[in-house]
Enzyme design. Structure first.
Site: not given
Length: 283
Positions: A113, A133
């Site tokens: 990210e 995730e």
């Protein structure tokens, strides 16, 4: 202990080198230090370009510290402003100078990210990308669900985010996740040359051109706020804590475990692993 160092050359190129052995895990301390450093670089008139690279060719940043996430509260009220991680990523996207991620090895989760928030990403052929995730009962909450679809499109973003598997550099380049793949021995010279070239141009013109490109994306604030709320909501979901603990038991956050992150993510729930070679193997 500082997990990175910054060098500024005479041309105005600031190189932030991540150095948090063994796998450059994004700990809370690293995140807070990087957030402060990016804010400083954004306001430093001597800085023309920001390059982020790793001292460890095997990892750029593995991902955010799962042990730390296990300690996050599960009863967050809806957010009224961006959280600290989102603000750090937005600093990289919106600062009035280009940001470049140089990725030689693996990058996942919050590290991915951070890289997605940079203006440009260049990778070596050995680089591996992942958003693991969902396998842990959460979602990419550091801007991944907002940035990745804008780069690669809805279907490919969902393949990466829901599949939680390794994405090789060639595929990432074809998808638009990264700008290009550069041979390993040419990657650093390529990035250095590009950064120096941009730094040689009038700073006001560079800043103005970047600002217009950023403006064309529109505001991301509402989507980031919604992502943050969704991430917080998953923290108390059924099986989330158990999945994160199982991830750690299987070797997550160790070098051996992180070298097979896609496979390991599948083992958390017994899902099959589709590796970088495209072959399906039971986990």
């Amino acid at each position: 202990m500082t997990s990175f160092h910054t060098d500024l050359d005479a041309r105005g190129v600031a190189v932030v080198t991540i150095d948090g052995p063994p796998v450059n895990l994004m700990t809370v301390a690293m995140f807070l230090e990087l957030a402060t450093e990016f804010e400083r670089l954004a306001g430093d008139r001597a800085v023309r370009v920001v390059v982020i690279r790793s001292a460890n060719p095997e990892w750029f940043i593995a991902h955010f510290d799962v042990e730390a996430i296990l300690g996050f509260p599960t009863d967050h009220p809806p957010a009224a402003e961006l959280n600290g991680f989102h603000r750090m990523c937005e600093t990289l996207r919106t600062m009035p100078k280009p940001t470049i991620a140089e990725i030689a090895g693996r990058v996942g989760g919050g590290g991915s990210e951070l890289a997605l928030s940079c203006d440009m990403r260049f990778a070596a052929p050995a680089a591996i990308f992942s958003q693991p995730e969902v396998a842990l009962g959460i979602l990419p909450g550091g801007s991944g669900t907002v940035r990745l679809p804008r780069l690669v499109g809805r279907s490919r973003a969902l393949e990466a985010i829901l599949g939680c598997d390794d994405i090789d550099a060639t595929t990432a380049e074809r998808w638009g996740w990264i700008n290009r793949v550069v041979p390993a021995d040419e990657l650093r010279p390529f990035v250095d040359r590009l950064a120096a070239r941009i730094a040689s141009f009038p700073a006001h013109a560079v800043a103005a051109a970047k600002a217009r490109v950023v403006a064309a994306e529109g505001t991301l604030t509402d989507d980031l706020l919604a992502e943050g709320d969704a991430f917080n909501a998953t923290l108390g979901g059924a099986g989330t804590q158990a999945a994160m603990r199982r991830f750690l038991e299987l070797g997550g956050q160790t070098p051996d475990g992180e070298r097979r992150l896609g496979e390991l993510a599948g083992q958390v729930s017994g899902a099959p692993h589709v590796g970088v070679d495209g072959e399906s193997n039971p986990s």
